[in-house]
Write a protein that holds these residues in place. Structure first.
Motif, PDB file in Angstrom:
ATOM      1  N   PRO A 160       0.723  -1.155   0.217  1.00 30.49           N
ATOM      2  CA  PRO A 160       0.051  -0.003   0.067  1.00 30.49           C
ATOM      3  C   PRO A 160       0.820   1.421  -0.068  1.00 30.49           C
ATOM      4  CG  PRO A 160      -0.785  -1.621   1.662  1.00 30.49           C
ATOM      5  CD  PRO A 160       0.566  -2.126   1.158  1.00 30.49           C
ATOM      6  N   THR A 161       0.370   2.383  -0.756  1.00 29.74           N
ATOM      7  CA  THR A 161       1.173   3.601  -0.820  1.00 29.74           C
ATOM      8  C   THR A 161       0.647   4.310   0.539  1.00 29.74           C
ATOM      9  OG1 THR A 161      -0.969   4.501  -1.965  1.00 29.74           O
ATOM     10  CG2 THR A 161       1.114   3.777  -3.252  1.00 29.74           C
ATOM     11  N   GLU A 162      -0.379   3.988   1.290  1.00 28.17           N
ATOM     12  CA  GLU A 162      -0.640   4.530   2.464  1.00 28.17           C
ATOM     13  C   GLU A 162      -0.132   4.009   3.636  1.00 28.17           C
ATOM     14  OE1 GLU A 162      -4.024   7.239   4.125  1.00 28.17           O
ATOM     15  OE2 GLU A 162      -3.010   7.201   1.986  1.00 28.17           O
ATOM     16  N   SER A 163       0.390   4.978   4.501  1.00 29.17           N
ATOM     17  CA  SER A 163       1.062   4.501   5.605  1.00 29.17           C
ATOM     18  C   SER A 163       0.097   3.559   6.687  1.00 29.17           C
ATOM     19  CB  SER A 163       1.985   5.322   6.646  1.00 29.17           C
ATOM     20  OG  SER A 163       2.389   4.883   7.669  1.00 29.17           O
ATOM     21  N   PRO A 164       0.517   2.415   7.149  1.00 31.24           N
ATOM     22  CA  PRO A 164      -0.288   1.862   8.131  1.00 31.24           C
ATOM     23  C   PRO A 164      -0.128   2.248   9.488  1.00 31.24           C
ATOM     24  CG  PRO A 164       1.803   0.755   7.887  1.00 31.24           C
ATOM     25  CD  PRO A 164       1.734   1.738   6.841  1.00 31.24           C
ATOM     26  N   VAL A 165       0.569   3.287   9.710  1.00 31.37           N
ATOM     27  CA  VAL A 165       0.584   3.999  11.083  1.00 31.37           C
ATOM     28  C   VAL A 165       0.757   5.663  10.713  1.00 31.37           C
ATOM     29  CG1 VAL A 165       1.749   2.254  12.442  1.00 31.37           C
ATOM     30  CG2 VAL A 165       3.189   3.698  10.952  1.00 31.37           C
ATOM     31  N   THR A 166       0.315   6.412  11.816  1.00 27.56           N
ATOM     32  CA  THR A 166       0.400   7.839  11.854  1.00 27.56           C
ATOM     33  C   THR A 166       1.550   7.928  12.748  1.00 27.56           C
ATOM     34  OG1 THR A 166      -0.961   7.916  13.848  1.00 27.56           O
ATOM     35  CG2 THR A 166      -2.300   8.152  12.077  1.00 27.56           C
ATOM     36  N   ILE A 167       2.051   9.022  13.114  1.00 25.42           N
ATOM     37  CA  ILE A 167       3.212   9.398  13.880  1.00 25.42           C
ATOM     38  C   ILE A 167       2.742   9.327  15.205  1.00 25.42           C
ATOM     39  CG2 ILE A 167       2.505  12.109  13.906  1.00 25.42           C
ATOM     40  CD1 ILE A 167       6.036  10.458  13.748  1.00 25.42           C
ATOM     41  N   GLU A 168       1.654   9.476  15.668  1.00 24.47           N
ATOM     42  CA  GLU A 168       1.388   8.945  16.774  1.00 24.47           C
ATOM     43  C   GLU A 168       1.316   7.631  17.157  1.00 24.47           C
ATOM     44  OE1 GLU A 168      -0.752  11.023  14.840  1.00 24.47           O
ATOM     45  OE2 GLU A 168      -0.313  13.032  15.657  1.00 24.47           O
ATOM     46  N   ASP A 169       0.964   6.668  16.418  1.00 25.96           N
ATOM     47  CA  ASP A 169       1.016   5.334  16.333  1.00 25.96           C
ATOM     48  C   ASP A 169       2.534   5.110  16.725  1.00 25.96           C
ATOM     49  OD1 ASP A 169      -1.591   5.091  15.898  1.00 25.96           O
ATOM     50  OD2 ASP A 169      -1.445   4.792  13.585  1.00 25.96           O
TER      51      ASP A 169
END
Length: 611
Positions: A216-225
């Motif tokens: 996926p091009t979308e990150s599985p995590v946010t910076i908070e994660d």
RNA sequence: GCGCCCAUAGCUCAGCUGGAUAGAGCGCUUGGCUUCGAACCAAGAGGUCGUGAGUUCGAAUCUUACUGGGCGUACCA
């Protein structure tokens, strides 16, 4: 005569050249050095410095005292002869008085003519002379100390502000500068993160062995994660051997370029850099390069091979190290570790490889690492190793610009009220809050609209924070006291800002009333002090550079602001009836604002239009 | 153990190559606004520069010993 030649030499190197304004004390030093050497005395003794006795002089030369010891003569007699020579020189109109006081101090007062002429030329051109060509080294400032998946916190404050100030100053003085955060984006921590992801989200495509399509091009995590994940991963690996083994396995996968690990890692990097850029931007800090340890990873094997072949690196206790010899032969310096006994690379390994890249690809001549002083042994080892293996030749300057800790009122490293680490974002919020509170207390900016008030609060908060940090000698620890830094009284950012804003208000009013801002033509009284202060700017800039001490800039900014406030109180500018005097004063205001804004901009502080 | 750094006014800190009377801010005492923003300015009190010895005409600064504190000292960064 030798003497007249020397004097001509001195006059051929004017401190105002190509419209650029240089150091007055250097210029005076040249005159006095010529006089000393004409007397057969070492010209270094002719050094002229800003006077410590403002009541007696503007500048002083103490060389006659030192000369007296060598020549076994009376210092006052030597000083007498020096003064005679200087008086005979072509430069005599610079001085109003030259006198000998005490055991043999030469006290120098500048003539009004010189003062006015000099400031007028600065006023016209507003250019500060760059450093001499032989000092214009390509400088890399490595600072910020950012890491993947770790938020910026109070511990990053000093490296960020110091490094940024230094890069601004170097650029201002004409040096070519490349700044680099040098991200911690490689190694076991990254493996730990991937392992943690596998543990928590085994269903993600990255961990499916039969997954064929593109990730996926979308990150599985946010910076908070990520920020939450990292401490968990770190804790698990420390307490559990199995998890550590997993992390090491993932590290190997990443380093071998296995697609799933690379894809995941790239997301971590992208997400982190975006957040870090926001943090730095909130402080107005920008980098030329966002290189990281991963960028030089591929260089390492070749470097290690070479070092082994050349005999620079040897195996010791199962690890590959560069044994170090103290050039003075006095102390024993532990070797620089390159490869751990388990095969992993270390801090020193990436440092050496990064240095190679910076020297070979970027042709950096001067390299400054703005890093916590607790790492000084490491840098001592690293620099020594770089010399020993012939990577950094004698023309390459390597420097560790070390700084102490930011402490709380208890003199221990600054923490939040609950004992946690204070995030940089939170710190900036607090600074803004404090500024807002102060402004409200003083009923300042009450009639401005809400958006402008907020902008002013931000500007004042940042000024308080930056000035409060940079005003301290970076070698020492200091007590962080936001309440104190945010005051409008005393040596603070807001005080200096206030002076600059006051000047802007006057100039704005003058413009509204169509009053001319003219050349500086007159000295009536108190403004002489301000003018002498204005004359010091180049001296301050050069010494700040040479000593790498931004606190000099802070002191100077305060001195300027203070001297302006004195002048302002005594001389009522806009109501002055004498047109020439008024326009001269307005010119002085304008020049003072120029210098204040110059110094503040080097500190990374912006001046609002009003506050 | 060894190495590096620090100790200056009640508090927070300056002190540039060894120089004159060791400075500043805060706090304290006192004074100054019908005028450009008093968010300012002026004056005063406050020091055996951690301790002892040494070098020097002269030491906060250099050397040395000691006391007290911080930090670092091979597989973290």
């Amino acid at each position: 005569m030798v003497g007249s030649e020397n004097n001509q030499l001195a006059s051929k190197t004017p401190f105002v050249s190509n419209n650029a304004f240089g150091s007055v004390s250097d210029m005076l030093t040249r005159i006095f050095a010529a006089a000393f050497s004409e007397m057969g005395i070492a010209s270094e003794l002719g050094k002229v410095v800003i006077s410590e006795r403002r009541d007696l002089s503007n500048y002083q030369c103490n060389g006659a005292l030192a000369a007296a010891r060598e020549l076994k003569q009376n210092p006052r007699q030597i000083a007498e002869k020096i003064i005679d020579l200087v008086r005979k020189s072509q430069e005599r109109e610079i001085f109003s008085t030259l006198s000998i006081d005490g055991p043999g101090f030469i006290n120098i007062k500048l003539s009004d003519k010189f003062l006015i002429r000099t400031l007028r030329s600065l006023q016209q051109n507003k250019i500060i002379a760059p450093l001499p060509a032989n000092e214009l080294k390509h400088t890399m400032v490595d600072f910020g100390g950012a890491n993947i998946a770790k938020p910026m916190h109070v511990g990053h404050l000093r490296t960020t502000l110091l490094g940024d100030c230094l890069q601004r100053l170097c650029r201002f003085l004409g040096l070519k500068v490349t700044s680099d955060t040098h991200l911690g984006d490689w190694g076991t921590q990254m493996g730990m993160l991937i392992a943690e992801m596998r543990h928590k989200f085994p269903e993600l495509p990255y961990f499916k062995s039969d997954f064929n399509g593109p990730y996926p091009t979308e990150s599985p995590v946010t910076i908070e994660d990520l920020e939450a994940l990292y401490p968990q991963a770190s804790k698990r690996c420390q307490s559990d051997k199995e998890s550590m083994a997993q992390a090491l396995y993932e590290t190997t996968q990443l380093q071998n370029g296995v697609p799933y690990a690379r894809a995941l890692w790239q997301h971590f990097v992208n997400v982190s850099i975006k957040a870090l850029k926001e943090d730095f931007a909130a402080l107005g800090v920008y980098f030329d390069l966002w290189k990281g340890e991963s960028d030089i990873h591929d260089r390492i094997p070749a470097i290690l091979e070479r070092l082994k072949k050349e005999g620079h690196a040897v195996t010791s206790n199962g690890a590959l190290v560069i044994p170090l010899q103290d050039p003075t032969g006095k102390e024993e310096i532990p070797p620089l570790l390159l490869v751990k006994s388990d095969g992993a690379y270390l801090y020193g390994t990436t440092d050496v490889a990064t240095l190679e890249e910076r020297l070979e690809d970027l042709h950096v001549e001067q390299l400054w690492h703005v890093v916590d002083k607790r790492q000084s042994l490491h840098f001592k080892q690293f620099f020594l190793a770089a010399r020993q293996i012939g990577m950094a030749g004698p023309n390459i300057q390597l420097e560790h610009i070390a700084f102490g800790t930011v402490n709380g009122p208890d003199r221990k490293p600054f923490k939040t009220r609950t004992g946690g680490v204070m995030k940089l974002k939170e710190l900036i919020h607090q600074a803004t809050d404090e500024a807002r509170k102060r402004l409200a207390e003083m009923r300042a900016a009450a009639d401005y609209d809400a958006a402008e008030r907020e902008e002013i609060a931000k500007a004042v908060g940042i000024a308080a924070l930056k000035y409060g940090d940079l005003m301290h000698d970076h070698n020492t620890d200091y007590v962080f006291d936001l309440e104190k830094f945010s005051r409008f009284e005393g040596r603070t950012g807001p005080y200096v800002l206030y002076a600059a804003v006051r000047i802007k208000a006057i100039l704005r009013k003058a413009k509204e009333q169509s009053l001319a801002v003219g050349p500086i033509t007159t000295i009536t009284g108190i403004e002489r002090e301000l003018m002498l202060e204005l004359l010091r700017l180049p001296d301050i800039l050069y010494s700040t550079y040479h000593k790498r001490m931004p606190n000099y800039l802070c002191d100077y900014a305060y001195d300027l602001a203070y001297n302006f406030n004195r002048f302002y109180l005594e001389c009522h500018i806009l109501s002055e009836k004498d047109e020439d005097l008024r326009s001269s004063w307005l010119g002085l205001c304008d020049l003072c604002l120029f210098e204040l804004e110059t110094v503040l901009s080097l500190l990374g502080i912006d001046v609002p239009e009003r506050m």
